[in-house]
Enzyme design. Structure first.
Site, PDB file in Angstrom:
ATOM      1  CG  PHE A   1      -0.251   0.430   2.506  1.00 10.65           C
ATOM      2  CD1 PHE A   1      -0.075   1.773   2.804  1.00 10.65           C
ATOM      3  CD2 PHE A   1       0.235  -0.510   3.422  1.00 10.65           C
ATOM      4  CE1 PHE A   1       0.572   2.174   3.974  1.00 10.65           C
ATOM      5  CE2 PHE A   1       0.879  -0.119   4.580  1.00 10.65           C
ATOM      6  CZ  PHE A   1       1.041   1.220   4.849  1.00 10.65           C
TER       7      PHE A   1
ATOM      8  CE  LYS B   1      -3.148  -8.476  -4.349  1.00 10.93           C
ATOM      9  NZ  LYS B   1      -3.493  -7.449  -3.314  1.00 10.93           N
TER      10      LYS B   1
ATOM     11  CB  SER C   1       4.963  -7.261   5.668  1.00  5.14           C
ATOM     12  OG  SER C   1       4.040  -8.265   5.301  1.00  5.14           O
TER      13      SER C   1
ATOM     14  CB  CYS D   1      10.341  -0.155   2.481  1.00  7.89           C
ATOM     15  SG  CYS D   1      10.969   0.485   0.941  1.00  7.89           S
TER      16      CYS D   1
HETATM   17  P1  NAD Z   1       1.630  -6.634   3.045  1.00 11.89           P
HETATM   18  O1  NAD Z   1       2.706  -7.654   3.093  1.00 11.89           O
HETATM   19  O2  NAD Z   1       0.564  -6.677   4.057  1.00 11.89           O
HETATM   20  O3  NAD Z   1       0.892  -6.675   1.614  1.00 11.89           O
HETATM   21  C1  NAD Z   1       1.605  -6.639   0.412  1.00 11.89           C
HETATM   22  C2  NAD Z   1       0.794  -7.337  -0.658  1.00 11.89           C
HETATM   23  O4  NAD Z   1       0.624  -8.709  -0.295  1.00 11.89           O
HETATM   24  C3  NAD Z   1      -0.599  -6.758  -0.864  1.00 11.89           C
HETATM   25  O5  NAD Z   1      -0.882  -6.711  -2.244  1.00 11.89           O
HETATM   26  C4  NAD Z   1      -1.502  -7.745  -0.143  1.00 11.89           C
HETATM   27  O6  NAD Z   1      -2.780  -7.841  -0.720  1.00 11.89           O
HETATM   28  C5  NAD Z   1      -0.755  -9.052  -0.283  1.00 11.89           C
HETATM   29  N1  NAD Z   1      -0.986  -9.961   0.839  1.00 11.89           N
HETATM   30  C6  NAD Z   1      -1.189  -9.614   2.138  1.00 11.89           C
HETATM   31  N2  NAD Z   1      -1.352 -10.708   2.889  1.00 11.89           N
HETATM   32  C7  NAD Z   1      -1.237 -11.766   2.074  1.00 11.89           C
HETATM   33  C8  NAD Z   1      -1.303 -13.179   2.279  1.00 11.89           C
HETATM   34  N3  NAD Z   1      -1.518 -13.698   3.492  1.00 11.89           N
HETATM   35  N4  NAD Z   1      -1.144 -13.976   1.224  1.00 11.89           N
HETATM   36  C9  NAD Z   1      -0.923 -13.477  -0.005  1.00 11.89           C
HETATM   37  N5  NAD Z   1      -0.857 -12.148  -0.256  1.00 11.89           N
HETATM   38  C10 NAD Z   1      -1.007 -11.292   0.770  1.00 11.89           C
HETATM   39  O7  NAD Z   1       2.377  -5.201   3.047  1.00 11.89           O
HETATM   40  P2  NAD Z   1       1.729  -3.764   3.149  1.00 11.89           P
HETATM   41  O8  NAD Z   1       1.209  -3.556   4.523  1.00 11.89           O
HETATM   42  O9  NAD Z   1       0.837  -3.517   2.006  1.00 11.89           O
HETATM   43  O10 NAD Z   1       3.032  -2.857   2.914  1.00 11.89           O
HETATM   44  C11 NAD Z   1       3.908  -2.486   3.953  1.00 11.89           C
HETATM   45  C12 NAD Z   1       5.090  -3.421   4.028  1.00 11.89           C
HETATM   46  O11 NAD Z   1       5.782  -3.433   2.772  1.00 11.89           O
HETATM   47  C13 NAD Z   1       6.127  -2.977   5.042  1.00 11.89           C
HETATM   48  O12 NAD Z   1       6.587  -4.107   5.718  1.00 11.89           O
HETATM   49  C14 NAD Z   1       7.221  -2.360   4.192  1.00 11.89           C
HETATM   50  O13 NAD Z   1       8.508  -2.381   4.770  1.00 11.89           O
HETATM   51  C15 NAD Z   1       7.168  -3.234   2.990  1.00 11.89           C
HETATM   52  N6  NAD Z   1       7.777  -2.586   1.836  1.00 11.89           N
HETATM   53  C16 NAD Z   1       9.004  -3.015   1.450  1.00 11.89           C
HETATM   54  C17 NAD Z   1       9.627  -2.410   0.392  1.00 11.89           C
HETATM   55  C18 NAD Z   1      10.986  -2.859  -0.047  1.00 11.89           C
HETATM   56  O14 NAD Z   1      11.436  -2.390  -1.074  1.00 11.89           O
HETATM   57  N7  NAD Z   1      11.655  -3.755   0.655  1.00 11.89           N
HETATM   58  C19 NAD Z   1       8.998  -1.372  -0.303  1.00 11.89           C
HETATM   59  C20 NAD Z   1       7.731  -0.968   0.106  1.00 11.89           C
HETATM   60  C21 NAD Z   1       7.129  -1.589   1.189  1.00 11.89           C
END
Ligand code: NAD
Length: 496
Positions: free
Chosen positions: A148, A172, A225, A280
């Site tokens: 997000f 997605k 995450s 991030c």
């Molecule tokens: P999230 O992991 O909750 O969700 C990311 C994506 O995964 C979304 O599209 C979501 O729909 C999907 N998802 C969530 N739960 C799932 C599951 N159980 N099974 C399959 N798909 C699932 O992350 P978020 O809250 O949207 O974003 C914040 C996180 O992203 C933070 O931890 C941040 O550090 C990380 N992030 C990392 C980077 C990087 O470059 N390393 C960049 C941006 C964000």
């Protein structure tokens, strides 16, 4: 109520049976319902992407690049609208949203150079009368799953390069702020991309699990995450896919006693609290070396307590709200945990109230001092406007702490000593390093990625690694009949 559905084969689809609410985090009001794709809807998108791949992979790289040039111009012409969509759904301030669009645009600019980037290698005369060369060919249908916090920029890390390489794409986006991606898909069609090259599927785990296991998906790019990144990497790899899965972070700033403190304090204030800490690459820990901790806290505290916080569309705000009420509650819970663990809460963001936005998901900036490595607030990613200060005696202790942390996304050293800075760059176990630069996000023509549990898979995102990830190599060795042998050869061929 606005409905955000899927965008498949160049068209918006009908709404799914299952939907989820999308909030405006500044007002706390529901502003749209987003469709949550079923298995059949995801399979339909994959089928269109697969059919389109047959023709798209035959379009010349030059002509693919020309579509990307038009796409770049359309993004530039629509930057205000795109930034507005980001602010309305994510909450970040409008200028920050524009900055996000520009950083995403840079990846399109990089991908415009695809005719050059795809060039293979050629060796004349690997043997007498024999030539050899390598080709970079597309994988087929590839998928991207995005978080997000950068609803525009992170999708851009993926699909422009993948598509420039000749793949077709199923994206997605996050279900929390999916609106801007739908608009991107419309603009891509307007730029001349054939239907079915970029397909957007909204949804949650149900949709993601199909992308991870479907035979026709050849590679998966993920950003989110760490627990989900690890799940994505494990499951998609087990199903034979190429995977890059970027995870969470806890980015440390190492503050040396010789640093220019006023400049370092300004740098960390923006890096920790910009976008409400939901980046991030946000700095979430300062390791203060030696006697700089006291003056640091003295100068930093008023900066944190005077942050301008409000609706991202109000001019001159420093930060907006958090993404959801649940996320706000999670960050507040970490403030409780920090207090129970014995850290000193120098600035407490829970006291904030934003006039005329009382139902928004706002939280003020918080600053913890005397944080120690055994505390959960040090170990875990909070992903909000909370900055921790750890006091250490010397540089070696600081470096050891960073290297022992489970995450290794970004870090920065603030010092005027070139020798220490060089030592740090060489020895630190982190993927992206800043020297007096608080958020060292690589430009699009370099690659982006962390180490340790911040990235699963061997390749980083965009830049040269992006082209490597989205192509497979083919090595060709060729000779012509006049130099072919006249009888069967049974020994291992060697080049003469
Ligand atoms: P999230 O992991 O909750 O969700 C990311 C994506 O995964 C979304 O599209 C979501 O729909 C999907 N998802 C969530 N739960 C799932 C599951 N159980 N099974 C399959 N798909 C699932 O992350 P978020 O809250 O949207 O974003 C914040 C996180 O992203 C933070 O931890 C941040 O550090 C990380 N992030 C990392 C980077 C990087 O470059 N390393 C960049 C941006 C964000």
């Amino acid at each position: 109520m606005k409905i955000i559905s899927h965008y498949v084969n160049g068209q918006h689809t009908q709404a799914s049976e299952r939907t989820q609410t999308v909030f405006n985090p500044a007002t706390g009001q529901v502003q749209a319902n987003v469709s949550m794709a079923s298995q059949a809807e995801v399979e339909n998108a994959i089928a269109h992407a697969k059919a389109t791949h047959q023709t798209w992979s035959q379009v010349t790289p030059l002509n693919r690049s020309r579509i990307l040039f038009k796409f770049k111009t359309l993004i530039e012409n629509n930057i205000d609208e795109l930034a507005l969509l980001i602010t309305q759904e994510h909450g970040k301030v409008h200028d920050d949203a524009k900055g996000e669009v520009i950083r995403g645009l840079e990846v399109i600019e990089f991908a415009c150079g695809i005719p050059h980037l795809l060039k293979g290698e050629h060796t004349e005369q690997v043997g007498s009368g024999i030539d050899a060369w390598t080709l970079n060919q597309p994988l087929g249908v590839v998928a991207g799953i995005t978080p997000f916090n950068f609803p525009f920029m992170v999708p851009m890390w993926m699909f422009p390069i993948a598509i420039a390489c000749g793949n077709t794409f199923v994206l997605k986006p996050s279900e929390k702020d999916p609106g801007v991606v739908t608009r991107i898909a419309e603009l891509f069609t307007e730029a001349g991309a054939p239907d079915g090259v970029l397909n957007v599927i909204n949804g949650d785990k149900e949709a993601v699990d199909i992308l991870l296991t479907h035979d026709d998906i050849k590679a998966v790019s993920f950003v989110g995450s760490t627990p989900i990144a690890e799940y994505i990497y494990t499951k998609a790899s087990a199903h034979g896919k190429r995977v890059q899965a970027l995870g969470g972070a806890k980015n440390h700033m190492l503050l040396m006693p010789d640093a220019d403190l006023d400049k370092a304090v300004n740098a960390v204030t923006g890096a920790a609290f910009g976008s409400a800490g939901e980046r991030c690459m946000a700095i979430s820990v300062i390791i203060a070396v030696g006697d700089i901790a006291e003056p640091l806290i003295e100068k930093l505290t008023p900066k944190v307590t005077s942050l301008k916080i409000g609706d991202g569309m109000t001019p001159d705000m420093d930060m907006g709200p958090l993404i959801t009420a649940d996320h706000k509650a999670k960050v507040e819970h970490y403030l409780e945990i920090g207090l129970q663990e014995g850290a000193t809460l120098v600035a407490d963001g829970r006291e904030l109230s934003v006039k005329d936005r009382e139902d928004g998901f706002f939280l003020g900036g918080s600053l913890f001092d005397h944080v120690t490595p055994d505390m959960r607030i040090y170990q875990e990613e909070i992903f909000g406007p909370v900055l921790c200060v750890v006091r250490v005696k010397d540089y070696d202790e600081a470096l050891t702490l960073i290297n022992e942390h489970e995450f290794g996304n970004g870090t920065a050293i603030f010092t005027q000593n070139g020798e220490i800075a060089r030592h740090f760059c060489h020895h630190v176990q982190v993927g992206m390093v800043g020297v007096n630069v608080p958020i060292p996000v690589p430009m699009a023509f370099h690659s982006f990625g962390g180490w340790k549990r911040s990235l699963f898979g061997p390749l980083h995102m965009h830049g040269p690694d992006g082209v490597r990830f989205y192509t497979k190599r083919k090595a060709i060795t060729a000779r012509w009949p006049t130099i072919m042998h006249n009888q069967a050869e049974f020994v291992m061929p060697t080049m003469k």
